[in-house]
Design an enzyme around this catalytic site. Structure first.
Site, mmCIF file in Angstrom:
data_model
loop_
_atom_site.group_PDB
_atom_site.id
_atom_site.type_symbol
_atom_site.label_atom_id
_atom_site.label_comp_id
_atom_site.label_asym_id
_atom_site.label_seq_id
_atom_site.Cartn_x
_atom_site.Cartn_y
_atom_site.Cartn_z
ATOM 1 N N SER A 145 -20.878 94.642 26.096
ATOM 2 C CA SER A 145 -22.096 94.784 26.913
ATOM 3 C C SER A 145 -22.652 96.190 26.868
ATOM 4 O O SER A 145 -23.818 96.408 27.181
ATOM 5 C CB SER A 145 -21.774 94.410 28.369
ATOM 6 O OG SER A 145 -20.611 95.080 28.787
ATOM 7 N N GLY B 136 -21.688 100.684 25.485
ATOM 8 C CA GLY B 136 -20.837 101.648 24.803
ATOM 9 C C GLY B 136 -20.500 101.273 23.369
ATOM 10 O O GLY B 136 -21.331 100.727 22.631
ATOM 11 N N TYR C 10 -4.739 110.976 31.419
ATOM 12 C CA TYR C 10 -4.923 109.842 30.497
ATOM 13 C C TYR C 10 -3.607 109.123 30.203
ATOM 14 O O TYR C 10 -3.514 108.340 29.270
ATOM 15 C CB TYR C 10 -5.540 110.416 29.206
ATOM 16 C CG TYR C 10 -6.274 109.421 28.334
ATOM 17 C CD1 TYR C 10 -7.502 108.892 28.723
ATOM 18 C CD2 TYR C 10 -5.747 109.032 27.112
ATOM 19 C CE1 TYR C 10 -8.185 108.002 27.910
ATOM 20 C CE2 TYR C 10 -6.422 108.128 26.288
ATOM 21 C CZ TYR C 10 -7.634 107.615 26.695
ATOM 22 O OH TYR C 10 -8.315 106.732 25.894
ATOM 23 N N LYS D 202 -2.827 102.488 24.705
ATOM 24 C CA LYS D 202 -3.364 102.585 23.339
ATOM 25 C C LYS D 202 -2.229 102.689 22.315
ATOM 26 O O LYS D 202 -2.321 102.162 21.200
ATOM 27 C CB LYS D 202 -4.316 103.774 23.215
ATOM 28 C CG LYS D 202 -5.597 103.627 24.029
ATOM 29 C CD LYS D 202 -6.401 102.409 23.580
ATOM 30 C CE LYS D 202 -7.754 102.319 24.250
ATOM 31 N NZ LYS D 202 -8.495 101.109 23.897
#
Ligand code: NAP
Length: 254
Positions: free
Chosen positions: A15, A17, A154, A161
């Site tokens: 939607s 980025g 992070y 990730k």
């Protein structure tokens, strides 16, 4: 030019980025596109409309990728409405920026679920369609430097990730012989809704110029989408289980 005419691509979190850039890039190359979102119905519908304006088929589909039933329903929709799936881009991600010491169970679970476990749900549900696609199917996941470096605030997202990159290598081992390629695009810092919420975002964005080894041309969502396009195309048929870094060279020097 890469021509993907007639291929069908599903992009999660498309939607806005980087996901929206990937959806538009693959549509430009000829793909019919499923634009997944979880809350931004209006923005997803706009992306799908822009894709239809290019003469492709497109649908905006709401599904929380962290929920197995949602993912299975979305893949069923793809099967019924599009009849095939050639390209899957696992891009959707979530997680707030905070120190690990302040990370709650709910924070950690959300990051792991939406960023990493979703990939398992997606591949498990989509594998039968991907295997039938006629040429090599492509799964591309979007990762970040948090997978291999320590980045302030992070810890939870970076760990998720690292899990994504490991999952992709293992999927390549399990399904590479069945006609599916699994590769990762590891992106540097791009100005999007999520990174604008980074504590000290302005300073961090300003500092990008010193890290780039590509002069004043800074990384944009479209640069990440260009790498995704390559990994979604037959040009990368013999690229398997790899991570391609797109960051203007930022992480190879001090
Ligand atoms: N921006 C960067 O600097 C950067 C760098 C490296 C890697 N990345 C990675 O690139 C990807 C995209 O990042 P971005 O910065 O473009 O993010 P963004 O602008 O915040 O967009 C996030 C997207 O993910 C969707 N999403 C979130 N949770 C979801 C869920 N549970 N189910 C389905 N969709 C969900 C959102 O949908 P709604 O709009 O409906 O909420 C939105 O489309 C992420 O994997 C991110 O980790 C980003």
């Amino acid at each position: 030019m890469i021509d993907l005419t007639g291929k069908t691509a599903l992009i999660t979190g498309a939607s806005r980025g980087i996901g929206a850039a990937c959806a538009l890039k693959l549509a430009e190359a000829g793909c019919n596109v499923i634009v997944n979102y979880v809350s931004s119905a209006g923005r997803a519908t706009e992306v799908a409309a822009r894709i239809r304006d290019m003469g492709r088929s497109a649908a905006a589909v709401k599904a929380d990728v962290g929920v197995r039933e949602d993912v299975e329903s979305m893949i069923e929709f793809v099967k019924l409405e599009f009849g095939a799936l050639d390209i899957l881009v696992s891009n959707a991600a979530t997680g707030g920026f905070r120190p690990l010491l302040a990370t709650t169970d709910a924070n950690f679970a959300a990051a792991m679920n939406v960023n990493a476990r979703a990939l398992v749900y997606l591949v498990q549900a989509a594998a039968p369609l991907l295997e039938q696609c006629g040429s090599r199917a492509k799964v591309v996941a979007i990762s970040s430097h948090g997978a291999h470096m320590a980045i302030p605030m992070y810890g939870a997202i970076g760990s998720s990730k690292a899990a994504v990159e490991a999952l992709m290598r293992h999927f390549a081992l399990e399904l590479g012989g069945r006609g599916i390629n699994f590769n990762v695009v590891r992106a540097g810092l791009v100005d999007t809704d999520s990174t604008r919420r980074l504590p000290g975002a302005e300073q961090i964005f300003a500092g990008r110029i010193h890290k780039s080894m590509t002069g004043e041309r800074l990384l944009e969502a479209e640069d990440v989408a260009n790498a995704v396009l390559f990994l979604a195309s037959p040009l990368s048929d013999l690229v398997q289980g790899c991570t391609l870094t797109v960051d203007g060279g930022a992480d190879v020097h001090l």
